[in-house]
Scaffold this motif. Structure first.
Motif, mmCIF file in Angstrom:
data_model
loop_
_atom_site.group_PDB
_atom_site.id
_atom_site.type_symbol
_atom_site.label_atom_id
_atom_site.label_comp_id
_atom_site.label_asym_id
_atom_site.label_seq_id
_atom_site.Cartn_x
_atom_site.Cartn_y
_atom_site.Cartn_z
ATOM 1 N N THR A 139 -0.990 3.473 -3.318
ATOM 2 C CA THR A 139 -1.225 4.010 -1.978
ATOM 3 C C THR A 139 -1.979 5.327 -2.041
ATOM 4 N N VAL A 140 -1.564 6.207 -2.938
ATOM 5 C CA VAL A 140 -2.247 7.496 -3.056
ATOM 6 C C VAL A 140 -3.683 7.293 -3.533
ATOM 7 N N GLU A 141 -3.891 6.380 -4.485
ATOM 8 C CA GLU A 141 -5.252 6.110 -4.949
ATOM 9 C C GLU A 141 -6.111 5.546 -3.827
ATOM 10 N N GLU A 142 -5.561 4.643 -3.027
ATOM 11 C CA GLU A 142 -6.317 4.084 -1.907
ATOM 12 C C GLU A 142 -6.682 5.172 -0.904
ATOM 13 N N LEU A 143 -5.747 6.102 -0.644
ATOM 14 C CA LEU A 143 -6.035 7.207 0.265
ATOM 15 C C LEU A 143 -7.182 8.058 -0.265
ATOM 16 N N LEU A 144 -7.095 8.450 -1.524
ATOM 17 C CA LEU A 144 -8.123 9.321 -2.095
ATOM 18 C C LEU A 144 -9.456 8.591 -2.234
ATOM 19 N N ARG A 145 -9.405 7.286 -2.501
ATOM 20 C CA ARG A 145 -10.647 6.512 -2.598
ATOM 21 C C ARG A 145 -11.337 6.423 -1.245
ATOM 22 N N SER A 146 -10.524 6.317 -0.187
ATOM 23 C CA SER A 146 -11.126 6.225 1.154
ATOM 24 C C SER A 146 -11.731 7.552 1.592
ATOM 25 N N TRP A 147 -11.291 8.658 1.008
ATOM 26 C CA TRP A 147 -11.833 9.973 1.343
ATOM 27 C C TRP A 147 -12.805 10.469 0.271
ATOM 28 N N ASP A 148 -13.186 9.592 -0.668
ATOM 29 C CA ASP A 148 -13.955 10.027 -1.829
ATOM 30 C C ASP A 148 -15.321 10.591 -1.445
ATOM 31 N N GLU A 149 -15.945 10.039 -0.414
ATOM 32 C CA GLU A 149 -17.253 10.528 0.017
ATOM 33 C C GLU A 149 -17.140 11.527 1.162
ATOM 34 N N GLY A 150 -15.947 12.045 1.398
ATOM 35 C CA GLY A 150 -15.714 12.978 2.491
ATOM 36 C C GLY A 150 -14.743 12.371 3.481
ATOM 37 N N GLY A 151 -13.672 13.105 3.755
ATOM 38 C CA GLY A 151 -12.626 12.583 4.627
ATOM 39 C C GLY A 151 -12.782 13.045 6.054
ATOM 40 N N PRO A 152 -11.693 12.999 6.812
ATOM 41 C CA PRO A 152 -11.750 13.376 8.231
ATOM 42 C C PRO A 152 -12.067 14.858 8.411
ATOM 43 N N ALA A 153 -12.526 15.178 9.604
ATOM 44 C CA ALA A 153 -12.830 16.565 9.927
ATOM 45 C C ALA A 153 -11.541 17.350 10.133
ATOM 46 N N VAL A 154 -11.619 18.654 9.901
ATOM 47 C CA VAL A 154 -10.487 19.558 10.075
ATOM 48 C C VAL A 154 -10.494 20.079 11.509
ATOM 49 N N LEU A 168 -5.171 -3.339 -12.359
ATOM 50 C CA LEU A 168 -6.361 -3.484 -13.185
ATOM 51 C C LEU A 168 -6.721 -2.148 -13.820
ATOM 52 N N VAL A 169 -7.399 -2.231 -14.955
ATOM 53 C CA VAL A 169 -7.931 -1.009 -15.547
ATOM 54 C C VAL A 169 -8.937 -0.414 -14.572
ATOM 55 N N ARG A 170 -9.058 0.885 -14.596
ATOM 56 C CA ARG A 170 -9.826 1.553 -13.553
ATOM 57 C C ARG A 170 -11.284 1.114 -13.483
ATOM 58 N N PRO A 171 -12.035 0.981 -14.600
ATOM 59 C CA PRO A 171 -13.431 0.527 -14.461
ATOM 60 C C PRO A 171 -13.555 -0.836 -13.795
ATOM 61 N N LEU A 172 -12.658 -1.761 -14.160
ATOM 62 C CA LEU A 172 -12.694 -3.087 -13.547
ATOM 63 C C LEU A 172 -12.341 -3.009 -12.075
ATOM 64 N N ALA A 173 -11.321 -2.217 -11.727
ATOM 65 C CA ALA A 173 -10.925 -2.108 -10.327
ATOM 66 C C ALA A 173 -12.036 -1.499 -9.487
ATOM 67 N N GLU A 174 -12.725 -0.502 -10.023
ATOM 68 C CA GLU A 174 -13.791 0.138 -9.260
ATOM 69 C C GLU A 174 -14.970 -0.816 -9.071
ATOM 70 N N LEU A 178 -17.889 -5.139 -5.484
ATOM 71 C CA LEU A 178 -18.392 -6.500 -5.407
ATOM 72 C C LEU A 178 -17.635 -7.374 -4.421
ATOM 73 N N ALA A 179 -16.383 -7.044 -4.122
ATOM 74 C CA ALA A 179 -15.553 -7.886 -3.255
ATOM 75 C C ALA A 179 -14.712 -6.995 -2.345
ATOM 76 N N ASP A 180 -14.186 -7.617 -1.278
ATOM 77 C CA ASP A 180 -13.318 -6.928 -0.331
ATOM 78 C C ASP A 180 -11.869 -7.301 -0.613
ATOM 79 N N VAL A 181 -10.965 -6.301 -0.512
ATOM 80 C CA VAL A 181 -9.545 -6.563 -0.711
ATOM 81 C C VAL A 181 -9.011 -7.326 0.493
ATOM 82 N N GLU A 182 -8.453 -8.484 0.234
ATOM 83 C CA GLU A 182 -7.923 -9.319 1.316
ATOM 84 C C GLU A 182 -6.437 -9.126 1.510
ATOM 85 N N SER A 183 -5.692 -8.952 0.433
ATOM 86 C CA SER A 183 -4.250 -8.720 0.544
ATOM 87 C C SER A 183 -3.776 -7.987 -0.700
#
Length: 892
Positions: A303-318, A609-615, A620-625
Motif C-alpha cells: 500500500t505504501v509503495e502504491e501510494l508513493l508510486r502514484s505520487w512519483d511524478e508529483g503528488g497533490p497540491a498543498v 515480484l522483484v522490483r525491476p520486474l514489477a516496475e 506494460l500492463a494495468d493492474v486488474e486486481s
C-alpha cells in the motif's frame, strides 16, 4: 486507645520533618534519583539545592503533571488525604479508604501506594503525620464552589465560616445539642455530632422520608443543591439541624462530616486498589497469528509503495493552510482502493517516515529566528526558502512528492522497509484518526495539515502493545477490558461518573477508523486513541487476528532511535529495527522473478515480484486486481505506453519470454505486434502542430473523420497535415480516434516519453511533540543528584558572623581577600566567597581553595561540585565557616 490519642502520642514522640525540603534533604541519593526519574520536569534546569527542588516540586504545573501520572488507587489516596485533617495519620487515611467495615485489599495495597506518593514528593511526613503537598491539597480539596473528586463538600467549620453566631446556636438547639458560649466551640460540637455514626443515625430516625431521600441524592456527590427563598418542609428540617448548610444565596451543601457518616466512613464509593485484568477475547495458535501478521505487513508495504508510486511524478497540491484537500484525499483513496480515513493513515505514515514531503519548503520547514546569526536575523534566507519564495511569486503551485529518502527505502529488503515504517509509527504524535474532525476553532483537520499532534498518542500506543504482550502468545485481548485497564493506570483527575462518556468498544465489535473526536474531551480522545492503536497495529501487521505477533513483541524490547520518527537510514539501522526485521523476514515471501501469462491477455503474479520486474510490468500492463496474487491485464493502451517509454516490440517479446513460466499466448503476441505496427506511423510535431505520414490514405481517413473537426486540420502536402491544436492535444485526439501516433522532435526523431520521477529537496520528518520532558538516563540522574547535594551543602553551611554583616557575607578588601583564601589553602578549610562574573551576575560560592597564584584562586567549588578557578579581583568578599560546620565538611 483512640486514633486521636495515638495521633497525639505520635506527634509528641516523633514530630518528623518540618517541611518538604527537610524531608527531601533526609533522603538518600537513590531516593532522590527515583523522584527525579518519576518527575523529570524537576530536572529542567537542574535545581541548585534541595530547597529549590522542594519549591519546584510544589508548583502547580509540576503537581498537576505528577497527579496525572498516578494510577487510580494512588489518586484516590491523594484525594482522601485532601479531605482528611492536615496532618493525618496513616490510620485515618486507611479508614477513609476502607470505611468502617474495613477492606483487606485496600489495607494490603495502601502501604505501597503511600510509599509511591512519598517517592514522588506528593506526600511527606511520618506515619502519624502524613501531609499532602499544599498545591495538591488546593487542587483536590473541596471549596465553597466545587466539591472534591470524592464527592465530599466542605467541612462544618468551612461551611459555617461566615455564619452568624446566633444562627449556629439555633442549629445546635434544633440538633439537640446544648448551647455554647462561643462560635468555635459550637462548630466543634456540631462537627462532633456529625462525625458520630450512631448519633447521626439517631438524629435521622425522626427525619421525614423526603429529607432522607434528599440526603441519599447528595451523599455520594455532588453535595450541592439549590433551594428557594421559602424551602419546603423537608428541606427546612435539614437546614434547621445543619445537615444542609448555606454556601451562597440559593445554594446549600451537605457537610463533609455528615456525608462521611452516611457513607460509612468511605471517601470513595468504590475504592479500586487492584488493577483490572485484561480479559482474553479469543485464543489462536501463535503460528496463525504470525502468519496473519506477516500477510498484513506485506499488504502494508504494497500500500505504501502504491501510494508513493502514484505520487512519483508529483503528488497533490498543498493547500494554502497546509495539508491535502478533501478531493485529493478521495483520489488517493481510490488509487489505494481503501476508505478515505484509511488512506489518510497511510499518507500520514509515509509523511512521518520521511518518505513524502512538500516540494516547496515553506510549509514543513519552520526556521527559528533564534537559530539564525544575530547580525543577519532579519535578512536570513536559505536556498530552499528563496526557491519557495520564487515559486510563490511565479504562481507555481506547491505539491507533495516523494523525498530522496524514498529511493533509499525502496532499495531495502522488505523486512527492513517495514521496520522503517514501524520506527516512525511507534513514537509518532500525529494522529490520523482526527482527520475530518474539527479543531478548537471549528476548522476542519486535513491530512498532512497542522493540528494533528496529540502528545498522549505514543504512550497509549505503546501501553496497548505492552498490555497485549503480557498475555500468552496467541491470546487476543478484549478491547473493553484493555480500555478499562488504561483508565485505571492513567485516570483523568477531573473525570467523575459521566453519562456522556463514550461507550467503550465491545468484544467482537470492530470500531471504525477515523471520524475525529470532539475537541477538549480528553476521555473521548483516550478512548479513540486506544481504538486507533489496535486498528493501526492490525493494519501494519504488528498484530494478527487481534493478537500480538512475535515480531510485535520484539518491537517493545530493544531500544530504537531516541530522536523519534523517520530519520532515514538510521531507522533501518537501529537495534530494535534489526531485531524486528530479522523476526519478520521469514514470514514474508521471497520476491518472484516470474509471472504466469494466460490466454485472456492477463498475467498472474503468484506473489510479490522483484522490483525491476514489477516496475516493467506496471508499464506494460494495468493492474486488474490485488491480493495474494496480483492480476495484470494487457490492453492496447498499456502496450502503447510501453512503446512510448522506448521499448520495441522485439524487446517486449523477449521480456515476456524471459519472465513467464508459461508460453506466451498467441493473442498477446498479436496484440503487441499490431500496436507496434501502427505505433509511430503518424508523426506529430509543432507547427502549431502537424501530422506527418508516408501513407496518404491514412491522412485521407483522418481528414474525413468528423471527430477531427475540433483539431482544425489542414493538408499542407500529400504526406503532411497541419493542426491548430498543440502537439499534446493532437496526440490525444488522434488516439481517441483509434490511431497510435508518436511524438516527433524538431530533427524528425521519435520522442520517447519516459516517466519523470519528481523528488523534493532533502527534508527532515516531522518531530513528535513530546508529552513533557524526556525521561532522564542514569548519567544525568547521577550528575543531577550530585549537583543538588553539593548546592545544598553550600546553601546550608553556616558562616561566621562578623560585625559588618551578621549572618551574611561581608565585603572585604583585596588584601583581606587574598590573605583569607591563602590561609584556607594552607589549612585545607573551606570559605564562603562572593563572586561577580563577566556578565555582572553575583553569586555566593562555598570554595575549598587549593592554590592561589597569578591573581587567581583555584579550588573545589562545593556549590558546583567541581574544581573551578576564580579571578581574585572578581571576589567581593570572603567569610569563614562557623566552627560547627568544620567537622561536617564533605571530603574533596
Amino acid at each position: 486507645m483512640s486514633a486521636e490519642q495515638q495521633h497525639r502520642d505520635g506527634q509528641a514522640a516523633d514530630p518528623g520533618p518540618r517541611s518538604l525540603a527537610q524531608a527531601l534533604r533526609e533522603r538518600d541519593d537513590a531516593s532522590l534519583a527515583a523522584l527525579l526519574r518519576s518527575r523529570p520536569d524537576l530536572l529542567h534546569p537542574v535545581p541548585t539545592d534541595v530547597t529549590q527542588l522542594a519549591t519546584r516540586a510544589g508548583t502547580r504545573a509540576s503537581v498537576l503533571r505528577a497527579l496525572e501520572h498516578l494510577d487510580r488507587f494512588a489518586l484516590q489516596a491523594a484525594e482522601a488525604l485532601a479531605v482528611a485533617p492536615d496532618p493525618a495519620s496513616y490510620q485515618e487515611l486507611l479508614d477513609l479508604l476502607a470505611g468502617d467495615d474495613g477492606d483487606e485489599e485496600v489495607a494490603g495495597a495502601l502501604p505501597a501506594t503511600v510509599a509511591l506518593l512519598r517517592e514522588r514528593a506528593l506526600v511527606w511526613g511520618g506515619e502519624d503525620r502524613l501531609r499532602l503537598v499544599r498545591t495538591a491539597r488546593e487542587l483536590l480539596a473541596p471549596s465553597a464552589s466545587h466539591s472534591s473528586p470524592t464527592g465530599l463538600g466542605p467541612s462544618v467549620a468551612e461551611a459555617t465560616s461566615g455564619m452568624s453566631p446566633g444562627r449556629i446556636q439555633a442549629i445546635l438547639g434544633a440538633a439537640g445539642l446544648p448551647g455554647t458560649h462561643d462560635a468555635v466551640s459550637a462548630v466543634a460540637a456540631l462537627s462532633g455530632l456529625f462525625a458520630d455514626r450512631a448519633r447521626v443515625a439517631e438524629l435521622l430516625e425522626g427525619a421525614p422520608e423526603a429529607s432522607r431521600e434528599v440526603l441519599g441524592r447528595l451523599v455520594w456527590g455532588p453535595p450541592y443543591g439549590q433551594v428557594t427563598a421559602e424551602p419546603a418542609a423537608h428541606l427546612r428540617w435539614l437546614l434547621d439541624r445543619g445537615l444542609l448548610l448555606p454556601t451562597t444565596p440559593g445554594t446549600v451543601v451537605l457537610p463533609r462530616e455528615a456525608a462521611l457518616s452516611l457513607r460509612g466512613g468511605r471517601a470513595h464509593r468504590v475504592p479500586e486498589p487492584t488493577r483490572p485484568q485484561v480479559a482474553v477475547a479469543a485464543e489462536r495458535k501463535p503460528q496463525v497469528v504470525d502468519a496473519a501478521a506477516g500477510g498484513q505487513a506485506l499488504a502494508a508495504l504494497d500500500t505504501v509503495e502504491e501510494l508513493l508510486r502514484s505520487w512519483d511524478e508529483g503528488g497533490p497540491a498543498v493547500l494554502r493552510a497546509g495539508g491535502l484537500s478533501i478531493r485529493d484525499l478521495k483520489r488517493t483513496a481510490t488509487v489505494l482502493e481503501v476508505p478515505e480515513p484509511v488512506a489518510a493513515f497511510w499518507v500520514e505514515l509515509a509523511y512521518a517516515a520521511g518518505l513524502i514531503a512538500s516540494d516547496g519548503g515553506y510549509v514543513e520547514e519552520h526556521h527559528d529566528r533564534h537559530d539564525r546569526p544575530e547580525d543577519d536575523a532579519e535578512g536570513y534566507e536559505d536556498e530552499e526558502t528563496r526557491d519557495a519564495r520564487t515559486r510563490r511569486r511565479s504562481g507555481e503551485a506547491e505539491h507533495y512528492a516523494p523525498t530522496p529518502e524514498y529511493d533509499a527505502w525502496r532499495d531495502l529488503p522488505p523486512a527492513d522497509r517495514w521496520a522503517w515504517l514501524l520506527e516512525a509509527w511507534l513514537p509518532g504524535t500525529r494522529t490520523p484518526g482526527l482527520i475530518g474532525g474539527r479543531d478548537g476553532r471549528d476548522r476542519t483537520l486535513s491530512a498532512l495539515g497542522p493540528g494533528l499532534d496529540r502528545s498522549p498518542a505514543p504512550e497509549v500506543r505503546r501501553r496497548v502493545l505492552e498490555l497485549m504482550a503480557e498475555l500468552e502468545p496467541g491470546q487476543a485481548p478484549d478491547p473493553a477490558a484493555l480500555l478499562e485497564r488504561l483508565r485505571w493506570e492513567r485516570p483523568l483527575r477531573s473525570a467523575g461518573p459521566r453519562r456522556d462518556q463514550p461507550e467503550p468498544p465491545r468484544a467482537g465489535v470492530r470500531p471504525a477508523y477515523g471520524g475525529g473526536v470532539a475537541p477538549n474531551d480528553p476521555e473521548a480522545l483516550r478512548t479513540k486513541l486506544t481504538e486507533w492503536a489496535l486498528l493501526e497495529a492490525e493494519m501494519l501487521g504488528v498484530t494478527g487476528r487481534g493478537a500480538l505477533a512475535t515480531h510485535g513483541r520484539a518491537l517493545l524490547g530493544a531500544e530504537g532511535r531516541s530522536e523519534g520518527a523517520g530519520a532515514g537510514a538510521a531507522a533501518a539501522g537501529s537495534a530494535r529495527a534489526a531485531v524486528v526485521a530479522a523476526l519478520l523476514a521469514p514470514l514474508l515471501p521471497e520476491p518472484l522473478d516470474h509471472v504466469l501469462l494466460q490466454a485472456d491477455l492477463t498475467a498472474v503474479a503468484p506473489g510479490p515480484l522483484v522490483r525491476p520486474l514489477a516496475e516493467a510490468l506496471g508499464v506494460l500492463a494495468d493492474v486488474e486486481s490485488k491480493g495474494g496474487a496480483t492480476v495484470y491485464r494487457f490492453t492496447p493502451g498499456s502496450v502503447r505506453r510501453a512503446l512510448d517509454a522506448g521499448r520495441t516490440a522485439t524487446e517486449l517479446h523477449a521480456f515476456l519470454d524471459r519472465h513467464s513460466r508459461t508460453p506466451v499466448p498467441q493473442p498477446l503476441t498479436y496484440l503487441i505486434d499490431d500496436v507496434a505496427r501502427r505505433h509511430g506511423l503518424l508523426r506529430v510535431g509543432a507547427a502549431s502542430s502537424y501530422v506527418r505520414c508516408d501513407d496518404e490514405s491514412v491522412l485521407d481517413e483522418i481528414l474525413a473523420d468528423r471527430r477531427a473537426t475540433a483539431l482544425r486540420l489542414r493538408r499542407l502536402a500529400p504526406t503532411v497535415v497541419a493542426a491548430q491544436a498543440d502537439p499534446r492535444a493532437l496526440i490525444e485526439g488522434l488516439r481517441a480516434m483509434g490511431f497510435a501516433p508518436a511524438a516527433e522532435s524538431a530533427e524528425g526523431d521519435v520522442m520517447i516519453a519516459r516517466p519523470h520521477a519528481h523528488r523534493t529537496p532533502p527534508r527532515t520528518p516531522p518531530a513528535p511533540v513530546p508529552d513533557g520532558p524526556p525521561a532522564p538516563d542514569t548519567t544525568l540522574l547521577t550528575a543531577a543528584v550530585r549537583a543538588v547535594r553539593a548546592g545544598d551543602r553550600a546553601a546550608t553551611a553556616p558562616r561566621k558572623d562578623t560585625p559588618e554583616a551578621p549572618g551574611g557575607l561581608p565585603r572585604t578588601s583585596p588584601a583581606d581577600t587574598l590573605a583569607t583564601v591563602q590561609a584556607a589553602a594552607m589549612t585545607g578549610e573551606s570559605v564562603w566567597i562572593g563572586h561577580v562574573n563577566a556578565e555582572g551576575a553575583a553569586s555566593q560560592r562555598l570554595l575549598a581553595p587549593l592554590r592561589v597564584e597569578g591573581g587567581y584562586v583555584t579550588g573545589y567549588d562545593h556549590t558546583a561540585d567541581e574544581v573551578r578557578t576564580y579571578a581574585l579581583h572578581r571576589i567581593t568578599g570572603v567569610a569563614e565557616l562557623a566552627d560547627e560546620a568544620d567537622g561536617a565538611e564533605p571530603a574533596r
